[in-house]
Design a protein around this motif. Structure first.
Motif, PDB file in Angstrom:
ATOM      1  N   ALA A  71      26.233 -43.089  35.444  1.00  0.00           N
ATOM      2  CA  ALA A  71      25.167 -44.188  35.860  1.00  0.00           C
ATOM      3  C   ALA A  71      24.029 -43.741  36.291  1.00  0.00           C
ATOM      4  N   TRP A  72      24.039 -42.385  37.332  1.00  0.00           N
ATOM      5  CA  TRP A  72      22.584 -41.780  37.383  1.00  0.00           C
ATOM      6  C   TRP A  72      22.093 -41.238  36.089  1.00  0.00           C
ATOM      7  N   ALA A  73      22.727 -40.721  35.191  1.00  0.00           N
ATOM      8  CA  ALA A  73      22.363 -40.176  33.862  1.00  0.00           C
ATOM      9  C   ALA A  73      21.767 -41.277  33.200  1.00  0.00           C
ATOM     10  N   ALA A 124      29.307 -49.264  35.133  1.00  0.00           N
ATOM     11  CA  ALA A 124      27.816 -49.255  35.832  1.00  0.00           C
ATOM     12  C   ALA A 124      26.825 -48.572  34.928  1.00  0.00           C
ATOM     13  N   ALA A 125      27.111 -47.598  34.095  1.00  0.00           N
ATOM     14  CA  ALA A 125      26.560 -46.979  33.339  1.00  0.00           C
ATOM     15  C   ALA A 125      25.904 -48.022  32.328  1.00  0.00           C
ATOM     16  N   ASP A 126      26.693 -48.849  31.804  1.00  0.00           N
ATOM     17  CA  ASP A 126      26.395 -50.004  30.933  1.00  0.00           C
ATOM     18  C   ASP A 126      24.851 -50.752  31.148  1.00  0.00           C
ATOM     19  N   ALA A 127      24.568 -50.840  32.281  1.00  0.00           N
ATOM     20  CA  ALA A 127      23.509 -51.541  32.729  1.00  0.00           C
ATOM     21  C   ALA A 127      22.197 -50.816  32.145  1.00  0.00           C
ATOM     22  N   ALA A 134      27.528 -41.431  48.158  1.00  0.00           N
ATOM     23  CA  ALA A 134      28.369 -42.788  47.830  1.00  0.00           C
ATOM     24  C   ALA A 134      28.172 -43.373  46.481  1.00  0.00           C
ATOM     25  N   SER A 135      26.734 -43.441  46.221  1.00  0.00           N
ATOM     26  CA  SER A 135      26.611 -44.137  44.853  1.00  0.00           C
ATOM     27  C   SER A 135      26.995 -43.297  43.785  1.00  0.00           C
ATOM     28  N   TRP A 136      27.077 -42.097  43.970  1.00  0.00           N
ATOM     29  CA  TRP A 136      27.494 -41.202  42.840  1.00  0.00           C
ATOM     30  C   TRP A 136      28.987 -41.025  42.954  1.00  0.00           C
TER      31      TRP A 136
END
Length: 409
Positions: free
Chosen positions: A239-241, A73-76, A230-232
Motif C-alpha cells: 500500500a505504501w509502495a 489496499a494497494a489496488d486503490a 499501524a498503517s504499515w
C-alpha cells in the motif's frame, strides 16, 4: 470612499445585531442545503452509485476502505482505478475515473467505514468529524452568543458537500490547541494524526521545537510513528509502495492541469493566475513559505499560550503548502476562533473584524473567485489573517515574559 475605508478599518459596519442576522441567514441556508442533500441520499440510498451521491469525493475514500477490508489496499493506487472502484462495489458514470490520492494513514482511519453501505458511511464520517470539529471550535471560543456562528460555519458545509476530510484536519488542530497547555504529550500525539495529510503536518514539529514544547514534541513523534507503523502493519508494504509510486503523477496533475491547480488557494496558484509559469510560481511559493516559517519560529520562541501557538501554526500551514483547497479552510477556522476570543477580551484592532468576517464566509466564494474570476481571494485573506494573527500573538498576555510559564520542559 473615505467613509467606506474607515468602516472597513474599524469594523463599524459589523455590529452585533447585523452579525446575528448574517449568521442566522447562513444557518438557514446550510440547513436547506443539507436537507436537500439528505432527501437526495434517501431517494438513492439503495444505489451504491457515485453519480447519485452528492459528496462524490467521499467515494474514493470509501473505495479505499472497502479494498483495505478485503486485503487489497494497494489496488486503490493502481492506474486502472476504475476497476478498483468497481471491485469495491460501486458504480461509476461511463468514462469516469476516480483517483485515490490519500496516504495509507487515511485508509487506516477510514477502514471501519467499509462495514457500512456507501451513503450510510458517508454520513457517519462527515457528521462525526464535523461534530468533533465544531466541539473543538466551541472550546476555543466559549463566549456566549457565538454558538450559532460556530454551528453555521460555512467551511463545514463546503467540506460536507465535497465529501472531504477538512473537518478531520480542523478537529485535529483544534483538539491539539485545547490540550497543549494541560496535557502536552497527549496534544502532541493528537497532532501526530496529521500524518494522514502530511502537507499540513510539516510545521508542527518546527513550531513545537521552537517553542521548547518538548513533551508535546515527544508526543508528536510517538503518535506519528505509531500511526505510520499501524498503517504499515495493517495495510502492508504494498500500500505504501503504491502511494509513493502514484504521488509524482498526482503532483504533476496538480501543477499542470488548470482544472486542478486553478482550484487551489496557495500563493503558487495566485502567481499562476497572474500569468506566471509553473517554475516561477513554484519559486514564489518556496520564498513565501520561507518567510512564513521565519515568522512562525520567531513567534514560537516567545509564545506561552498553547492555543496561540497551535492557532498560528494552523494558519501558517495553509500558506506553506502549494496544495490547499476550499474545504481545507476548516483549518483556518481554528486560528479564527482563537483570534475572536482574544479580540473579545482585549478589543478589536484595525481591519481585524472585516478580514476575519471575510475569512469566515470565504469558503462560499474561494473556488468561484479563482476559477471564474482569476482572483486569488482565498490566498489574500489567508495571508492577511495570518499577519493579523501573528501581530496579535506577539502582543500582550500570550508572551512568555507576560508571566505565563511554558509547560515544555
Amino acid at each position: 470612499m473615505v467613509r467606506f475605508w474607515a468602516d472597513i478599518r474599524d469594523g463599524a459596519w459589523l455590529d452585533a445585531a447585523r452579525a446575528t442576522v448574517y449568521v442566522r441567514i447562513f444557518a438557514v441556508f446550510c440547513l436547506l442545503v443539507l436537507a436537500g442533500v439528505a432527501l437526495k441520499s434517501i431517494d438513492t440510498a439503495h444505489h451504491d452509485s457515485l453519480h447519485r451521491v452528492q459528496a462524490n469525493d467521499f467515494g474514493a475514500l470509501y473505495a479505499g476502505a472497502v479494498l483495505a477490508a478485503r486485503g487489497q489496499a494497494a489496488d486503490a493506487y493502481d492506474p486502472g482505478k476504475s476497476d478498483a472502484i468497481v471491485a469495491a462495489g460501486m458504480v461509476l458514470p461511463p468514462g469516469q475515473n476516480l483517483p485515490y490520492f490519500y496516504p495509507p494513514t487515511l485508509t487506516l482511519l477510514s477502514w471501519p467505514l467499509a462495514h457500512l453501505p456507501l451513503v450510510a458511511a458517508m454520513y457517519v464520517y462527515l457528521v462525526l468529524t464535523s461534530l468533533v470539529f465544531l466541539w473543538g471550535l466551541r472550546r476555543i471560543l466559549p463566549a456566549p452568543g457565538v454558538g450559532l456562528a460556530v454551528a453555521a460555519v460555512p467551511a463545514v458545509l463546503v467540506n460536507f458537500l465535497n465529501g472531504q476530510n477538512g473537518a478531520l484536519s480542523g478537529a485535529i488542530f483544534a483538539t491539539g490547541a485545547i490540550l497543549l497547555d494541560r496535557s502536552p504529550f497527549l496534544a502532541g500525539a493528537v497532532l501526530g494524526l496529521l500524518a494522514f495529510k502530511p502537507q499540513f503536518a510539516v510545521l508542527v514539529p518546527i513550531a513545537l521545537l521552537s517553542a521548547g514544547r518538548f513533551k508535546a514534541l515527544f508526543g508528536l513523534a510517538a503518535g506519528g510513528l505509531a500511526f505510520l507503523a499501524a498503517s504499515w502493519l495493517c495495510l502492508g508494504q504494498a500500500a505504501w509502495a503504491g502511494f509513493f509510486a502514484v504521488s509524482p503523477h498526482i503532483q504533476q496533475a496538480l501543477l499542470e492541469h488548470q482544472e486542478d491547480w486553478g482550484r487551489q488557494l496557495s500563493f503558487m496558484t495566485a502567481v499562476r493566475l497572474w500569468g506566471a509559469g509553473a517554475g516561477v510560481a513554484g519559486l514564489a511559493q518556496i520564498l513565501a513559505a520561507g518567510l512564513v516559517i521565519v515568522l512562525l519560529i520567531r513567534a514560537a520562541t516567545k509564545l506561552a499560550d498553547g492555543r496561540a501557538l497551535v492557532a498560528l501554526t494552523a494558519s501558517a500551514s495553509l500558506l506553506v503548502t502549494p496544495h490547499v483547497m476550499d474545504y481545507d479552510l476548516t483549518i483556518a477556522m481554528v486560528p479564527l476562533a482563537w483570534a475572536v476570543a482574544m479580540a473579545q477580551r482585549t478589543g478589536w484592532r484595525d481591519f481585524e473584524k472585516s478580514v476575519y468576517f471575510a475569512l469566515y464566509v470565504l469558503p462560499f466564494a474561494a473556488r468561484l473567485a479563482n476559477v471564474r474570476c482569476s482572483l486569488p481571494l482565498g490566498f489574500a485573506l489567508i495571508a492577511l489573517s495570518f499577519w493579523f494573527l501573528w501581530r496579535r500573538a506577539m502582543a500582550g498576555s500570550t508572551l512568555k515574559d507576560a508571566g505565563k510559564v511554558c509547560d515544555g520542559g
